[in-house]
Write a protein that holds these residues in place. Structure first.
Motif, PDB file in Angstrom:
ATOM      1  N   ALA A 166       0.879  -1.158  -0.044  1.00 27.09           N
ATOM      2  CA  ALA A 166       0.374   0.149   0.003  1.00 27.09           C
ATOM      3  C   ALA A 166       0.818   1.224   0.220  1.00 27.09           C
ATOM      4  N   ARG A 167       2.518   1.018   0.882  1.00 27.18           N
ATOM      5  CA  ARG A 167       2.946   2.418   0.881  1.00 27.18           C
ATOM      6  C   ARG A 167       3.384   2.869  -0.842  1.00 27.18           C
ATOM      7  N   LEU A 168       3.542   1.439  -1.522  1.00 30.88           N
ATOM      8  CA  LEU A 168       4.063   1.566  -2.551  1.00 30.88           C
ATOM      9  C   LEU A 168       3.171   2.166  -3.670  1.00 30.88           C
ATOM     10  N   VAL A 169       2.378   1.856  -3.539  1.00 30.99           N
ATOM     11  CA  VAL A 169       1.201   2.406  -4.230  1.00 30.99           C
ATOM     12  C   VAL A 169       0.819   3.600  -4.255  1.00 30.99           C
ATOM     13  N   ILE A 170       0.656   4.576  -2.604  1.00 28.95           N
ATOM     14  CA  ILE A 170       0.420   5.761  -2.211  1.00 28.95           C
ATOM     15  C   ILE A 170       1.103   6.618  -3.269  1.00 28.95           C
ATOM     16  N   GLY A 171       2.850   5.789  -2.550  1.00 28.58           N
ATOM     17  CA  GLY A 171       3.507   6.611  -3.059  1.00 28.58           C
ATOM     18  C   GLY A 171       3.848   6.889  -4.667  1.00 28.58           C
ATOM     19  N   GLY A 172       3.948   5.822  -5.080  1.00 28.48           N
ATOM     20  CA  GLY A 172       4.127   5.896  -7.069  1.00 28.48           C
ATOM     21  C   GLY A 172       2.366   6.591  -7.790  1.00 28.48           C
TER      22      GLY A 172
END
Length: 321
Positions: free
Chosen positions: A185-191
């Motif tokens: 989820a962190r990667l999704v929001i960051g990307g």
């Protein structure tokens, strides 16, 4: 006359019953268990106890081995086919399951799954319990079914493959040291903010159309892991691929998109365009990434990806009906 001139007439004496009993030949079902060592020491110890309990030596000939290098699972599976192993058990996540399945395609040796990964998309699609002991019960008492296999530029996928935002996140997830839903989820929001949806030319069984999409995913099964479903009606047994197109989104659309995906109602929303077919061609000038079963793989055909279905190409163990 008989009594005077001949000895008494007697019936033939029956032959004594032989006490020799030929030995019974017991053919044990051959099981090869391939473990991804990322499971951890304590987890591996509990797994060993569960294997002995659910696959007892008097009924199964069990061999256990471990993945040691990239591609090792496919090599071990091919060798198991040559040796006449009945079932190869993949212990790990979707990536190691995919690798092992590559060596079983087109054979009579079945793939079984003990899901120890993060998303466990294929296990969920096949209704295989996430508990290791219950999954081993499926190995022992389940039934074999021929399932479909998908290919993206000849890269095997069992659950899904994609060239959109999911492929970008898969590439970043591969280089991340952390696993689990929170890190994903962190990667999704960051990307999200830096990602620009691409314009795709899509040909489904010969019919071409153009679309701009945030997600451009082709599904074989209905699960993307963690209970997220972009194609809730998809089945690994129907001989079809499901094309899932999510149009460009605003950031605040991510939450309702996720909720509908978890509930399995995304196809009835404005967040999804859906097609089915057997041969799909996708091209875009902005196509830079490809993921299969959550793992990033290299593009081998420039800016075009060809998707196809191989019906019933893989035998799998599923819970008995």
């Amino acid at each position: 006359m008989c009594r005077r001139h001949h000895p008494p007439c007697r019936e033939p004496r029956p032959e004594p019953e032989s006490r020799y009993q030929p030995p019974q030949i017991v053919v044990l079902r051959k099981i090869l268990i391939i473990i991804n060592r990322k499971a951890g020491t304590d987890r591996e110890k509990r797994l060993g106890e569960a294997i002995r309990r659910h696959l007892p030596a008097g009924e199964f000939a069990v061999e256990t081995t471990y993945l040691q290098y990239l591609g090792h699972g496919a090599d071990l599976a091919r060798d198991a086919v040559r040796r006449g192993v009945d079932t190869v058990v993949a212990v790990g996540g979707d990536g190691s399951i995919n690798e092992i399945a590559q060596g079983l395609l087109g054979s009579r040796t079945a793939l079984a799954i003990v899901p120890l990964g993060s998303g466990n998309g294929l296990a969920r699609a096949l209704k295989i319990p996430l508990d290791a002991g219950l999954a081993l019960e499926v190995v022992a008492n389940g039934e074999k079914r021929p399932m479909d296999a998908g290919f993206a530029n000849e890269h095997l996928f069992l659950s899904n493959a994609g060239v959109g935002f999911d492929a970008l996140i898969a590439d970043r997830f591969r280089h991340s040291k952390k696993r689990g839903l929170i890190n994903y989820a962190r990667l999704v929001i960051g990307g999200f903010y830096s990602y620009r949806p691409a314009a795709y030319s899509i040909r489904v069984d010969g019919q071409e159309q153009g679309r701009k999409a945030f997600l451009m995913t082709v599904a074989n099964g209905n699960q993307f892991g963690y209970e997220f479903k972009l194609a809730p009606q998809a089945s690994v047994f129907d001989g079809l691929l499901d094309v899932c197109l999510v149009p460009p989104l605003r950031f605040w659309d991510l939450l309702p998109l996720s909720i509908r995906s978890l509930r399995g109602s995304i196809q009835q929303s404005r967040y999804m365009e859906h097609f089915t077919g057997k041969e799909i061609e996708v091209s875009s000038d902005d196509l830079n990434c490809l993921q299969v079963d959550g793992d990033a793989v290299p593009l081998t055909n420039g800016k075009t990806v060809y998707f196809r279905i191989a019906q019933g190409a893989l035998q799998v163990m599923v819970p008995a009906q």
